[in-house]
Design a protein around this motif. Structure first.
Motif, PDB file in Angstrom:
ATOM      1  N   ILE A 114       0.849  -1.190   0.000  1.00  0.00           N
ATOM      2  CA  ILE A 114       0.000   0.000   0.000  1.00  0.00           C
ATOM      3  C   ILE A 114       0.885   1.240   0.000  1.00  0.00           C
ATOM      4  CG2 ILE A 114      -1.728   1.318   1.286  1.00  0.00           C
ATOM      5  CD1 ILE A 114      -2.740  -1.345   2.409  1.00  0.00           C
ATOM      6  N   ARG A 116       1.082   5.159   0.542  1.00  0.00           N
ATOM      7  CA  ARG A 116       0.445   6.347   1.104  1.00  0.00           C
ATOM      8  C   ARG A 116       1.361   7.539   0.890  1.00  0.00           C
ATOM      9  NH1 ARG A 116      -0.730   2.464   5.208  1.00  0.00           N
ATOM     10  NH2 ARG A 116      -2.961   1.954   5.212  1.00  0.00           N
ATOM     11  N   SER A 132      -4.273   6.528  -0.920  1.00  0.00           N
ATOM     12  CA  SER A 132      -4.464   5.406   0.002  1.00  0.00           C
ATOM     13  C   SER A 132      -4.848   5.855   1.406  1.00  0.00           C
ATOM     14  CB  SER A 132      -3.193   4.542   0.052  1.00  0.00           C
ATOM     15  OG  SER A 132      -2.809   4.137  -1.244  1.00  0.00           O
ATOM     16  N   THR A 140      -6.704   3.816  -3.669  1.00  0.00           N
ATOM     17  CA  THR A 140      -5.570   3.104  -3.108  1.00  0.00           C
ATOM     18  C   THR A 140      -4.587   2.760  -4.216  1.00  0.00           C
ATOM     19  OG1 THR A 140      -6.886   2.135  -1.332  1.00  0.00           O
ATOM     20  CG2 THR A 140      -4.827   1.022  -1.888  1.00  0.00           C
ATOM     21  N   LEU A 142      -1.244   0.508  -5.191  1.00  0.00           N
ATOM     22  CA  LEU A 142      -0.492  -0.673  -4.791  1.00  0.00           C
ATOM     23  C   LEU A 142       0.773  -0.785  -5.622  1.00  0.00           C
ATOM     24  CD1 LEU A 142      -3.141  -3.527  -4.377  1.00  0.00           C
ATOM     25  CD2 LEU A 142      -1.981  -2.238  -2.575  1.00  0.00           C
ATOM     26  N   ALA A 163      -5.316   0.159  -7.095  1.00  0.00           N
ATOM     27  CA  ALA A 163      -5.826  -1.131  -6.653  1.00  0.00           C
ATOM     28  C   ALA A 163      -7.161  -1.442  -7.307  1.00  0.00           C
ATOM     29  CB  ALA A 163      -5.974  -1.138  -5.131  1.00  0.00           C
TER      30      ALA A 163
END
Length: 269
Positions: A114, A116, A132, A140, A142, A163
Protein backbone atom coordinates in the motif's frame (compact mmCIF):
# COMPACT_ATOMS: atom_id res chain seq x y z
CA UNK A 1 -16.63 3.08 -7.64
CA UNK A 2 -14.11 3.01 -10.46
CA UNK A 3 -13.00 6.24 -12.11
CA UNK A 4 -14.36 6.93 -15.58
CA UNK A 5 -12.32 6.04 -18.62
CA UNK A 6 -11.86 9.73 -19.35
CA UNK A 7 -10.33 10.27 -15.94
CA UNK A 8 -8.08 7.24 -16.30
CA UNK A 9 -6.72 8.58 -19.57
CA UNK A 10 -5.77 11.82 -17.84
CA UNK A 11 -3.98 10.07 -15.02
CA UNK A 12 -0.23 9.90 -15.05
CA UNK A 13 -0.01 8.26 -11.67
CA UNK A 14 2.94 7.71 -9.46
CA UNK A 15 3.05 6.81 -5.82
CA UNK A 16 1.36 10.10 -5.03
CA UNK A 17 -1.57 11.24 -7.13
CA UNK A 18 -4.69 9.15 -6.74
CA UNK A 19 -7.54 11.28 -8.01
CA UNK A 20 -8.17 14.28 -10.20
CA UNK A 21 -7.82 16.61 -7.24
CA UNK A 22 -4.29 15.41 -6.67
CA UNK A 23 -2.63 14.95 -10.01
CA UNK A 24 -1.72 18.55 -10.63
CA UNK A 25 0.00 19.08 -7.31
CA UNK A 26 1.79 16.19 -5.71
CA UNK A 27 5.39 15.55 -6.67
CA UNK A 28 5.18 11.82 -6.68
CA UNK A 29 8.11 9.99 -5.18
CA UNK A 30 6.73 7.13 -5.93
CA UNK A 31 6.19 4.33 -8.47
CA UNK A 32 5.41 6.09 -11.74
CA UNK A 33 2.52 4.95 -13.93
CA UNK A 34 2.74 5.35 -17.68
CA UNK A 35 -0.98 5.84 -17.98
CA UNK A 36 -3.13 5.26 -20.98
CA UNK A 37 -3.25 8.86 -22.08
CA UNK A 38 0.53 9.19 -22.04
CA UNK A 39 0.92 5.88 -23.83
CA UNK A 40 -1.58 6.88 -26.47
CA UNK A 41 0.22 10.17 -26.99
CA UNK A 42 3.54 8.40 -27.40
CA UNK A 43 2.03 5.84 -29.76
CA UNK A 44 0.63 8.50 -32.06
CA UNK A 45 3.83 10.51 -32.07
CA UNK A 46 5.24 8.11 -34.65
CA UNK A 47 8.60 6.53 -35.22
CA UNK A 48 10.09 9.76 -36.55
CA UNK A 49 9.49 11.55 -33.25
CA UNK A 50 10.84 8.60 -31.33
CA UNK A 51 14.01 8.59 -33.37
CA UNK A 52 14.48 12.30 -32.74
CA UNK A 53 14.21 11.91 -28.97
CA UNK A 54 16.40 8.87 -28.44
CA UNK A 55 20.08 8.32 -28.82
CA UNK A 56 22.54 5.48 -28.88
CA UNK A 57 23.98 7.01 -25.69
CA UNK A 58 20.72 6.46 -23.83
CA UNK A 59 20.21 4.49 -21.74
CA UNK A 60 23.70 4.86 -20.28
CA UNK A 61 25.80 1.71 -20.77
CA UNK A 62 25.16 -0.83 -18.04
CA UNK A 63 22.38 1.18 -16.44
CA UNK A 64 20.26 -0.87 -14.03
CA UNK A 65 18.46 -0.69 -10.72
CA UNK A 66 20.31 -1.68 -7.56
CA UNK A 67 21.19 -5.27 -6.73
CA UNK A 68 20.35 -7.17 -3.54
CA UNK A 69 17.51 -4.81 -2.67
CA UNK A 70 15.70 -5.28 0.64
CA UNK A 71 12.07 -4.19 0.25
CA UNK A 72 11.33 -4.78 3.94
CA UNK A 73 13.95 -2.25 5.00
CA UNK A 74 12.99 0.14 2.22
CA UNK A 75 9.37 0.28 3.36
CA UNK A 76 10.13 0.41 7.10
CA UNK A 77 10.04 4.21 7.45
CA UNK A 78 8.76 7.24 5.52
CA UNK A 79 10.63 8.91 2.67
CA UNK A 80 10.84 12.64 2.09
CA UNK A 81 11.39 14.01 -1.44
CA UNK A 82 14.28 16.45 -1.52
CA UNK A 83 14.33 17.17 -5.26
CA UNK A 84 12.34 16.05 -8.30
CA UNK A 85 11.73 16.69 -11.96
CA UNK A 86 8.03 17.49 -12.41
CA UNK A 87 6.02 15.24 -14.69
CA UNK A 88 2.88 16.20 -16.57
CA UNK A 89 0.53 15.88 -13.60
CA UNK A 90 2.74 17.74 -11.13
CA UNK A 91 3.08 21.39 -10.20
CA UNK A 92 6.49 22.86 -9.53
CA UNK A 93 5.22 24.48 -6.31
CA UNK A 94 4.33 21.24 -4.48
CA UNK A 95 5.69 21.01 -0.93
CA UNK A 96 5.91 18.65 2.06
CA UNK A 97 5.95 15.53 -0.10
CA UNK A 98 6.18 12.31 1.89
CA UNK A 99 5.82 8.64 0.94
CA UNK A 100 5.03 5.79 3.28
CA UNK A 101 4.52 2.12 2.46
CA UNK A 102 2.79 -0.86 4.05
CA UNK A 103 3.49 -4.42 2.92
CA UNK A 104 0.18 -6.30 2.98
CA UNK A 105 1.69 -9.76 3.35
CA UNK A 106 5.45 -10.14 3.88
CA UNK A 107 5.19 -13.75 2.71
CA UNK A 108 3.60 -12.76 -0.61
CA UNK A 109 4.71 -9.41 -2.01
CA UNK A 110 2.52 -9.91 -5.08
CA UNK A 111 -0.45 -9.13 -2.83
CA UNK A 112 0.86 -5.60 -2.92
CA UNK A 113 2.41 -2.76 -0.97
CA UNK A 114 0.00 0.00 0.00
CA UNK A 115 1.38 3.38 -1.06
CA UNK A 116 0.45 6.35 1.10
CA UNK A 117 1.73 9.61 -0.28
CA UNK A 118 1.11 13.08 0.93
CA UNK A 119 1.86 16.60 -0.26
CA UNK A 120 0.76 20.20 0.05
CA UNK A 121 -0.32 22.38 -2.86
CA UNK A 122 1.34 25.71 -3.45
CA UNK A 123 3.10 26.17 -0.11
CA UNK A 124 4.33 24.48 3.03
CA UNK A 125 1.32 23.18 4.98
CA UNK A 126 -1.00 24.33 2.21
CA UNK A 127 -4.03 22.36 0.96
CA UNK A 128 -3.23 18.66 1.27
CA UNK A 129 -3.64 15.79 -1.19
CA UNK A 130 -2.67 12.15 -0.99
CA UNK A 131 -3.26 8.51 -1.81
CA UNK A 132 -4.46 5.41 0.00
CA UNK A 133 -6.23 7.31 2.76
CA UNK A 134 -3.66 10.07 3.18
CA UNK A 135 -5.30 13.51 3.20
CA UNK A 136 -8.68 11.77 2.84
CA UNK A 137 -7.91 10.14 -0.52
CA UNK A 138 -10.47 7.64 -1.81
CA UNK A 139 -8.11 5.72 -4.09
CA UNK A 140 -5.57 3.10 -3.11
CA UNK A 141 -2.27 2.66 -4.89
CA UNK A 142 -0.49 -0.67 -4.79
CA UNK A 143 3.11 -1.41 -5.62
CA UNK A 144 4.11 -4.94 -6.63
CA UNK A 145 7.36 -6.56 -7.77
CA UNK A 146 7.81 -6.55 -11.54
CA UNK A 147 7.40 -10.22 -12.39
CA UNK A 148 9.22 -9.75 -15.70
CA UNK A 149 12.42 -8.54 -14.00
CA UNK A 150 15.28 -11.00 -13.62
CA UNK A 151 18.69 -11.19 -12.02
CA UNK A 152 20.13 -9.62 -8.89
CA UNK A 153 18.45 -6.28 -9.56
CA UNK A 154 14.93 -7.72 -9.95
CA UNK A 155 13.82 -6.84 -6.42
CA UNK A 156 14.43 -3.11 -6.96
CA UNK A 157 12.09 -2.96 -9.97
CA UNK A 158 8.47 -2.39 -8.97
CA UNK A 159 5.20 -1.61 -10.68
CA UNK A 160 2.47 0.63 -9.29
CA UNK A 161 -1.17 1.02 -10.11
CA UNK A 162 -4.60 1.76 -8.76
CA UNK A 163 -5.83 -1.13 -6.65
CA UNK A 164 -9.28 -0.59 -8.13
CA UNK A 165 -7.91 -1.31 -11.62
CA UNK A 166 -5.36 -4.00 -10.86
CA UNK A 167 -7.37 -6.98 -12.05
CA UNK A 168 -9.22 -5.35 -14.94
CA UNK A 169 -6.42 -3.20 -16.37
CA UNK A 170 -3.00 -4.50 -15.30
CA UNK A 171 -1.41 -2.65 -18.22
CA UNK A 172 -2.17 0.65 -16.45
CA UNK A 173 0.67 0.01 -13.99
CA UNK A 174 4.08 1.49 -14.64
CA UNK A 175 7.71 1.13 -13.55
CA UNK A 176 9.48 2.39 -10.45
CA UNK A 177 13.19 1.68 -10.25
CA UNK A 178 15.46 2.30 -7.27
CA UNK A 179 18.76 3.00 -9.02
CA UNK A 180 21.01 4.09 -6.13
CA UNK A 181 20.88 3.98 -2.34
CA UNK A 182 22.91 5.11 0.66
CA UNK A 183 23.26 2.88 3.69
CA UNK A 184 21.73 3.81 7.04
CA UNK A 185 23.31 3.04 10.40
CA UNK A 186 19.84 1.87 11.44
CA UNK A 187 19.59 -1.76 10.37
CA UNK A 188 15.79 -1.69 10.54
CA UNK A 189 15.40 0.90 7.79
CA UNK A 190 18.57 -0.09 5.92
CA UNK A 191 18.66 2.90 3.58
CA UNK A 192 19.35 6.58 4.33
CA UNK A 193 18.63 7.92 0.84
CA UNK A 194 17.45 6.67 -2.53
CA UNK A 195 17.40 7.77 -6.17
CA UNK A 196 14.29 6.68 -8.04
CA UNK A 197 13.41 6.86 -11.73
CA UNK A 198 10.33 5.78 -13.63
CA UNK A 199 11.96 2.99 -15.59
CA UNK A 200 14.84 2.84 -18.04
CA UNK A 201 16.27 6.30 -18.90
CA UNK A 202 16.21 5.69 -22.63
CA UNK A 203 15.64 9.24 -23.85
CA UNK A 204 18.32 11.86 -24.39
CA UNK A 205 17.75 15.41 -23.17
CA UNK A 206 19.09 18.63 -24.67
CA UNK A 207 22.02 18.35 -22.26
CA UNK A 208 23.05 15.04 -23.79
CA UNK A 209 22.09 13.13 -20.66
CA UNK A 210 19.34 10.61 -20.10
CA UNK A 211 15.92 10.42 -18.46
CA UNK A 212 13.01 7.99 -18.77
CA UNK A 213 10.48 9.05 -21.39
CA UNK A 214 11.67 12.65 -21.54
CA UNK A 215 11.06 14.78 -24.61
CA UNK A 216 13.76 17.09 -25.94
CA UNK A 217 11.10 19.73 -26.51
CA UNK A 218 9.49 19.43 -23.08
CA UNK A 219 10.61 20.40 -19.59
CA UNK A 220 8.57 17.53 -18.17
CA UNK A 221 9.73 13.95 -17.75
CA UNK A 222 6.90 11.49 -18.20
CA UNK A 223 8.86 8.82 -16.41
CA UNK A 224 9.81 10.79 -13.31
CA UNK A 225 13.01 11.31 -11.33
CA UNK A 226 13.22 11.77 -7.55
CA UNK A 227 15.82 12.18 -4.81
CA UNK A 228 14.51 10.95 -1.46
CA UNK A 229 15.84 10.89 2.10
CA UNK A 230 14.73 9.46 5.40
CA UNK A 231 15.35 12.93 6.86
CA UNK A 232 12.81 15.69 6.40
CA UNK A 233 15.52 18.16 5.34
CA UNK A 234 18.79 16.64 4.16
CA UNK A 235 21.07 18.90 2.08
CA UNK A 236 24.12 16.68 2.61
CA UNK A 237 22.46 13.57 1.21
CA UNK A 238 20.90 15.62 -1.58
CA UNK A 239 24.35 16.73 -2.74
CA UNK A 240 25.56 13.13 -2.67
CA UNK A 241 22.51 11.97 -4.64
CA UNK A 242 22.93 14.63 -7.32
CA UNK A 243 26.58 13.66 -7.81
CA UNK A 244 25.66 9.97 -7.98
CA UNK A 245 22.86 10.62 -10.46
CA UNK A 246 25.30 12.47 -12.72
CA UNK A 247 27.69 9.55 -12.52
CA UNK A 248 24.86 7.28 -13.64
CA UNK A 249 24.31 9.46 -16.70
CA UNK A 250 21.05 11.05 -15.54
CA UNK A 251 20.17 14.67 -16.31
CA UNK A 252 20.00 16.55 -13.01
CA UNK A 253 19.77 20.03 -14.51
CA UNK A 254 15.98 20.26 -14.20
CA UNK A 255 15.71 18.99 -10.63
CA UNK A 256 13.61 21.27 -8.43
CA UNK A 257 13.85 21.54 -4.67
CA UNK A 258 10.82 20.32 -2.72
CA UNK A 259 10.24 22.45 0.36
CA UNK A 260 10.19 20.31 3.52
CA UNK A 261 11.26 22.64 6.31
CA UNK A 262 8.38 23.51 8.62
CA UNK A 263 6.06 20.83 7.25
CA UNK A 264 3.65 19.22 9.70
CA UNK A 265 2.22 16.55 7.34
CA UNK A 266 -1.22 16.92 8.84
CA UNK A 267 -3.46 14.13 7.56
CA UNK A 268 -0.57 12.07 6.19
CA UNK A 269 -1.62 9.08 8.44
Amino acid sequence: QLPTLGKIKRFSLALSPANMGVIHYLPAFCLVLLVWGARAEEATAGSQSSAANTSSSCPPPGFDSVSNFNITQYTAAPWFIQKQIPVSFQAADGACVRAQYQIINPQSLQEGIIVRNYGNRGRVNGPASGTSGAAGSNYTLLAVPDSSAQGKSAASKLLVGLAQLRDRFPEAAGPYWVVATGASSNSTIGYAWAIVVGGMPDTQTVNGRCLPGRSRQSSQAKGGFWLASRKQVDPAATAVMEAKAQQLGLDTSQLLTVQQEGCTYEGAT
